[in-house]
Design an enzyme around this catalytic site. Sequence first.
Site, PDB file in Angstrom:
ATOM      1  N   GLY A  67     -20.255  10.806   4.589  1.00  0.00           N
ATOM      2  CA  GLY A  67     -19.762  12.163   4.814  1.00  0.00           C
ATOM      3  C   GLY A  67     -20.586  13.147   4.020  1.00  0.00           C
ATOM      4  O   GLY A  67     -21.766  12.952   3.802  1.00  0.00           O
ATOM      5  N   SER A  77     -21.944   7.163  10.415  1.00  0.00           N
ATOM      6  CA  SER A  77     -22.430   7.352  11.788  1.00  0.00           C
ATOM      7  C   SER A  77     -22.944   6.048  12.370  1.00  0.00           C
ATOM      8  O   SER A  77     -22.949   5.863  13.573  1.00  0.00           O
ATOM      9  CB  SER A  77     -23.526   8.416  11.808  1.00  0.00           C
ATOM     10  N   LYS A 115     -25.603   5.237  -2.556  1.00  0.00           N
ATOM     11  CA  LYS A 115     -24.313   5.541  -1.962  1.00  0.00           C
ATOM     12  C   LYS A 115     -23.205   4.639  -2.465  1.00  0.00           C
ATOM     13  O   LYS A 115     -22.059   4.804  -2.055  1.00  0.00           O
ATOM     14  CB  LYS A 115     -24.399   5.396  -0.440  1.00  0.00           C
ATOM     15  N   ASP A 120     -26.827   1.968   3.367  1.00  0.00           N
ATOM     16  CA  ASP A 120     -28.235   2.339   3.525  1.00  0.00           C
ATOM     17  C   ASP A 120     -28.531   3.403   2.464  1.00  0.00           C
ATOM     18  O   ASP A 120     -27.702   3.670   1.599  1.00  0.00           O
ATOM     19  CB  ASP A 120     -28.489   2.867   4.934  1.00  0.00           C
ATOM     20  N   THR A 137     -24.548   7.973   7.710  1.00  0.00           N
ATOM     21  CA  THR A 137     -24.685   6.758   6.913  1.00  0.00           C
ATOM     22  C   THR A 137     -24.295   5.537   7.697  1.00  0.00           C
ATOM     23  O   THR A 137     -23.636   5.621   8.717  1.00  0.00           O
ATOM     24  CB  THR A 137     -23.693   6.879   5.739  1.00  0.00           C
ATOM     25  N   ARG A 170     -30.254   6.703   3.093  1.00  0.00           N
ATOM     26  CA  ARG A 170     -30.831   7.973   3.572  1.00  0.00           C
ATOM     27  C   ARG A 170     -29.787   9.069   3.494  1.00  0.00           C
ATOM     28  O   ARG A 170     -28.645   8.888   3.925  1.00  0.00           O
ATOM     29  CB  ARG A 170     -31.299   7.812   5.020  1.00  0.00           C
ATOM     30  N   ASP A 206     -29.316   3.974  14.455  1.00  0.00           N
ATOM     31  CA  ASP A 206     -28.687   5.260  14.202  1.00  0.00           C
ATOM     32  C   ASP A 206     -29.678   6.155  13.490  1.00  0.00           C
ATOM     33  O   ASP A 206     -30.311   5.747  12.521  1.00  0.00           O
ATOM     34  CB  ASP A 206     -27.436   5.048  13.331  1.00  0.00           C
ATOM     35  N   SER A 228     -29.085   7.006   9.592  1.00  0.00           N
ATOM     36  CA  SER A 228     -29.210   5.989   8.544  1.00  0.00           C
ATOM     37  C   SER A 228     -30.635   5.522   8.499  1.00  0.00           C
ATOM     38  O   SER A 228     -31.336   5.485   9.513  1.00  0.00           O
ATOM     39  CB  SER A 228     -28.317   4.787   8.820  1.00  0.00           C
TER      40      SER A 228
END
Lengths: 142, 252
Positions: free
Chosen positions: B90, B172, B76, B60, B44, B62, B209, B212
């Site tokens: 996580g 991440s 999220k 984000d 994330t 995903r 990243d 995400s």
Amino acid sequence: MNTRGLRSQLKDSVPVTGLGTQIGAYGVQDTLRSGFSSVKNELLPSHALELSEKNFQLNQDKMNFSTLRNIQGLHAPLKLQMEYRAARQIQRLPFLQSSHLALDTLKGNDESISFEDILNDPAQSEMMGEPHIMVEYKLGLM
Amino acid sequence: MATLSVCQQPIGGFSFEYCKRNAVLEFECNKLGHSIPAARKTGTTICGVVFKDGIVLGADTRATEGMIVADKNCSKIHYISPNIYCCGAGTAADTEMTTQIISSNLELHSLSTGRLPRVATANRMLKQMLFRYQGHIGAALVLGGVDCNGPHLYSIYPHGSTDKLPYVTMGSGSLAAMAVFEDRYEQNMEEEDAKRLVRDAIAAGIFNDLGSGSNIDLCVITKGKVDYLRPHDMANKKGVRRVHELEALPRP
């Protein structure tokens, strides 16, 4: 309430004696009820959290009572423990579901929700307790 | 269990009965060359910033399951109380259940005290629960809200440590988002500037990243008002190709 030193926690924590075996007749493991046993299963926990979770509530109570004793004197934990013991004595027979309402109110569990209430709800348990065996086990006749 | 009858009442909570069996199954599976299915993570980018009147939280959308995108538009930013929201990174199930449990506890607590809950209360409840499970609950959270003492922003790590800061990022894509924050954060920003900053930080995470992606959700919390903007910006529209790539870059 969890701000006390970790060292005192470890020193005074309630020790876990056995890991999930039930002692049947003649002092050996009760194979009929709890399956085959191995030394590794009895000595080593199967998960890192198993030991700490088994006695978590007892350890918390112990910490709180010792702090209460240091702050307010011996009478405070004595009175509380007396009330807990009285509330714990009045329950239904072992195979029936008791609500533990008085005990929960005393401990403050009626105002909080945690994993004990959500996961593994005893009311939804798939295994039935046979009444005669459970009462015999509770009375120590087993 | 060997038989269908028990001697003691079952107790609630986590049960470690099948841990050994699972370890044996995993070993056998790895011996055959396969791997057991991975838990769904939210690899994330989440972030939060304190501005003049309150908090802006961004995330984000995903959710990944190993190398596959499991959910293209997951939410999220979780509700904790009317004035407190929490972003979670996580393991998806862990963040979901943890925030729901804390939200219920905070509701009971505020009914008992008769007051609006404080962000510090939510922070302490979360850190005590996560420390109790020693990091096995994989929930990294960004907690933000406005209470009687003003706006507060906390970041909470899976092992139970917390930080109280004016701007935080987790997940991440946190390094990409933190780079944007470090460059452009100022104290006492206006609401539009803060929203633009958070949107650019999440976009940096989305484009740099792999974990995400998809859209950007924002949540603006001020005293007495919450704006839940979902989606605030669709950075990766399906079917739209590189032509619009320049528009998606942060504006100078």
